[in-house]
Design an enzyme around this catalytic site. Structure first.
Site, short mmCIF file in Angstrom:
data_model
loop_
_atom_site.label_atom_id
_atom_site.label_comp_id
_atom_site.label_asym_id
_atom_site.label_seq_id
_atom_site.Cartn_x
_atom_site.Cartn_y
_atom_site.Cartn_z
N ARG A 14 -2.10 -14.52 4.44
CA ARG A 14 -2.88 -13.83 5.48
C ARG A 14 -2.18 -13.95 6.84
NH1 ARG A 14 -7.01 -11.45 3.86
NH2 ARG A 14 -8.15 -11.32 5.82
N THR A 52 -5.42 -7.02 10.69
CA THR A 52 -5.68 -5.81 9.92
C THR A 52 -5.18 -4.56 10.64
OG1 THR A 52 -7.61 -6.87 8.94
CG2 THR A 52 -7.48 -4.48 8.74
N ARG A 72 2.45 -6.49 8.86
CA ARG A 72 1.74 -5.33 9.41
C ARG A 72 2.33 -4.86 10.73
NH1 ARG A 72 -4.16 -7.45 7.42
NH2 ARG A 72 -4.13 -6.40 5.39
N PHE A 130 -15.80 4.00 6.23
CA PHE A 130 -14.40 4.27 5.89
C PHE A 130 -14.12 4.26 4.39
CE2 PHE A 130 -14.69 -0.32 6.72
CZ PHE A 130 -14.13 -0.84 5.56
N LYS A 153 0.81 -1.22 0.00
CA LYS A 153 0.00 0.00 0.00
C LYS A 153 0.85 1.28 0.00
CE LYS A 153 -3.98 -2.08 2.34
NZ LYS A 153 -4.86 -1.96 3.53
N TYR A 178 -12.46 -1.83 -4.37
CA TYR A 178 -12.96 -1.92 -2.99
C TYR A 178 -14.47 -1.79 -2.91
CZ TYR A 178 -8.20 -1.89 -1.24
OH TYR A 178 -6.89 -2.22 -0.96
N HIS A 197 -2.22 -5.47 1.51
CA HIS A 197 -3.53 -6.10 1.30
C HIS A 197 -3.25 -7.49 0.77
CE1 HIS A 197 -7.56 -6.86 -0.47
NE2 HIS A 197 -6.85 -7.40 -1.44
N ASN A 219 -1.68 -0.02 7.02
CA ASN A 219 -1.21 -1.32 7.50
C ASN A 219 -0.33 -2.04 6.49
OD1 ASN A 219 -3.12 -2.19 5.66
ND2 ASN A 219 -4.49 -3.09 7.18
N GLU A 271 -9.34 -10.71 -7.97
CA GLU A 271 -8.41 -9.61 -7.74
C GLU A 271 -7.21 -9.67 -8.68
OE1 GLU A 271 -9.43 -8.81 -3.03
OE2 GLU A 271 -7.49 -9.69 -3.53
#
Length: 144
Positions: free
Chosen positions: A89, A95, A106, A61, A13, A53, A119, A116, A130
């Protein structure tokens, strides 16, 4: 016994890109046995971020998320490994970076629930969707 080789999408990110953490994150990903089939750095438009998203469109948010994800370049990767979705994950961590386990991406490189660092797809089915959002078939390497 057959191995469950999967693909998953990873996004580094804007917060991690701005902090120059992408190389460290990629090193960590590869050190955990993931093979990077494709990778590119892009800047999302607001429309692209809204489409990607869309599942969060009705959440409070959403507009902050779109603004954040379009604030700077991102790095997207297609990762391959046995049980890639769950493995990534676990490597990402919770998260909220403040609640993430020690040694996770993270915890190491994120600062809060939005910033964070990464993704990752939440299911093999979503990984497929995705991946197709960001990559054409021609952009994906074959491991063999």
């Amino acid at each position: 016994m057959t191995k469950n080789i999967e693909r998953t999408l990873s996004i580094i990110k804007p917060d991690a890109i701005k902090a120059n953490y992408s190389g460290k994150i990629i090193d960590l990903i590869e050190s955990k046995g993931f093979f990077i089939l494709a990778q590119k750095r892009i800047t999302l438009s607001a429309i692209e971020a809204e489409v990607f998203y869309n599942i969060h469109r009705d959440k409070s948010f959403f507009s902050d998320l779109v603004s954040f994800m379009t604030s700077a370049p991102i790095s997207v990767q297609v990762l391959e490994k046995e049980n890639a979705v769950n493995s990534y994950r676990l490597l990402m961590g919770a998260t909220d970076s403040n609640l993430a386990e020690e040694g996770t991406i993270r915890k190491l490189y994120g600062s809060n629930i939005q910033n964070n660092a990464v993704h990752g797809s939440d299911s093999p089915e979503n990984a497929e969707v995705e991946i197709k959002f960001f990559f054409s078939g021609l952009e994906l390497l074959s491991k063999t």
